[in-house]
Each structure stands twice: as C-alpha cells, then as structure tokens.
Design an enzyme around this catalytic site. Structure first.
Site, PDB file in Angstrom:
ATOM      1  CB  CYS A  61      -0.990  -0.010   1.158  1.00 53.17           C
ATOM      2  SG  CYS A  61      -0.284   0.142   2.788  1.00 53.17           S
ATOM      3  CB  CYS A 113      -4.171   1.112  -3.248  1.00 55.01           C
ATOM      4  SG  CYS A 113      -2.432   0.982  -2.824  1.00 55.01           S
ATOM      5  CB  CYS A 159      -1.559   0.345  -6.099  1.00 53.92           C
ATOM      6  SG  CYS A 159      -3.090  -0.084  -5.286  1.00 53.92           S
TER       7      CYS A 159
END
Length: 136
Positions: free
Chosen positions: A10, A82, A87
């Site tokens: 993330c 994400c 991302c």
C-alpha cells in the site's frame, strides 16, 4: 522446494499492508514468506497496532518499509491493498492480486470511529487471507 513468498503493498505501509503482514504470518506460519512495503513508507499506525493486538497479533516490532528495498527475486505474489489512492508499482514478473480496501486512517475522526474503520479493514483482510490460504 522454496516456500511461496507474498508481498503486501500500500502507499504508506502503515495500516493495511502491515495488518496483512501480521495476519498472514499468523495464518500461514512457516508455509510462506511474508513481507509488506509501501511507495511512501511512514510508520505503523497506532490504531493498526491496537486492533491487531485485539486479534492476538503483535505489530509492535514491525516497521514501515519501502518497496524499493524489496528484492524482486524474493517475491512470488504481490497483493496491492489500495482503494482510492494510486497503488505502488512492483516491477517484477510475479502473480498480482488487487484487494481494494479503503484506507482506514482518517483525519479528525473520533477514536471509536477510527477503531471501527481499522477493525473493518482487519476483518476484510483476514477473510481474503483465509481464502488465499486454501491455495497455499
């Protein structure tokens, strides 16, 4: 035979990917190598630490790591977490999964609402990991 390796990504490597790392280590044990990282690492979110402690998993010793520090040769599967943000990119030929989980961190929210958001993210990740465990 080398055990499978999973990398959770993330942005900040502060909440979702950290919780996923802790849950996966707990769930998979020594059946898989587990890592997490982010494109803009910061610090492990205290709410993530708290809700994981509730689940019996300690994140106290985990630190945020940069995706740039991950050796692509050590990764078989990348799971991005994400939802609304961009991302991180992991440039390697690996299996890719995307689990769009909203960022539980929020500005100025009451403590109980923050904890509820982090618990929801934790529980969603756990459910997805339980499904993934059937493949490992």
């Amino acid at each position: 035979m080398r055990r499978p390796s999973i990398l959770f990504l993330c942005v900040a490597n502060s909440a979702r990917s950290q919780m996923a790392e802790g849950l996966a280590r707990s769930l998979f044990g020594d059946r898989a190598t587990i890592q997490s990282a982010g494109s803009a690492p910061s610090m492990v979110n205290p709410y993530a630490i708290e809700v994981m402690r509730e689940a019996g998993i300690g994140l106290d010793r985990q630190i945020s790591k940069s995706v740039d520090d991950i050796d692509p040769a050590t990764v078989d599967t990348v799971i991005t977490l994400c939802a609304e943000e961009v991302c991180p990119v992991f440039l390697a030929t690996v299996r890719r999964l995307h689990w769009p989980i909203p960022d539980p961190a929020g500005e100025g929210l009451p403590r109980d609402e923050m904890l509820a958001r982090f618990r929801a993210a934790r529980d969603t990740i756990r459910t997805k990991l339980e499904q993934l465990a059937k493949e490992i």
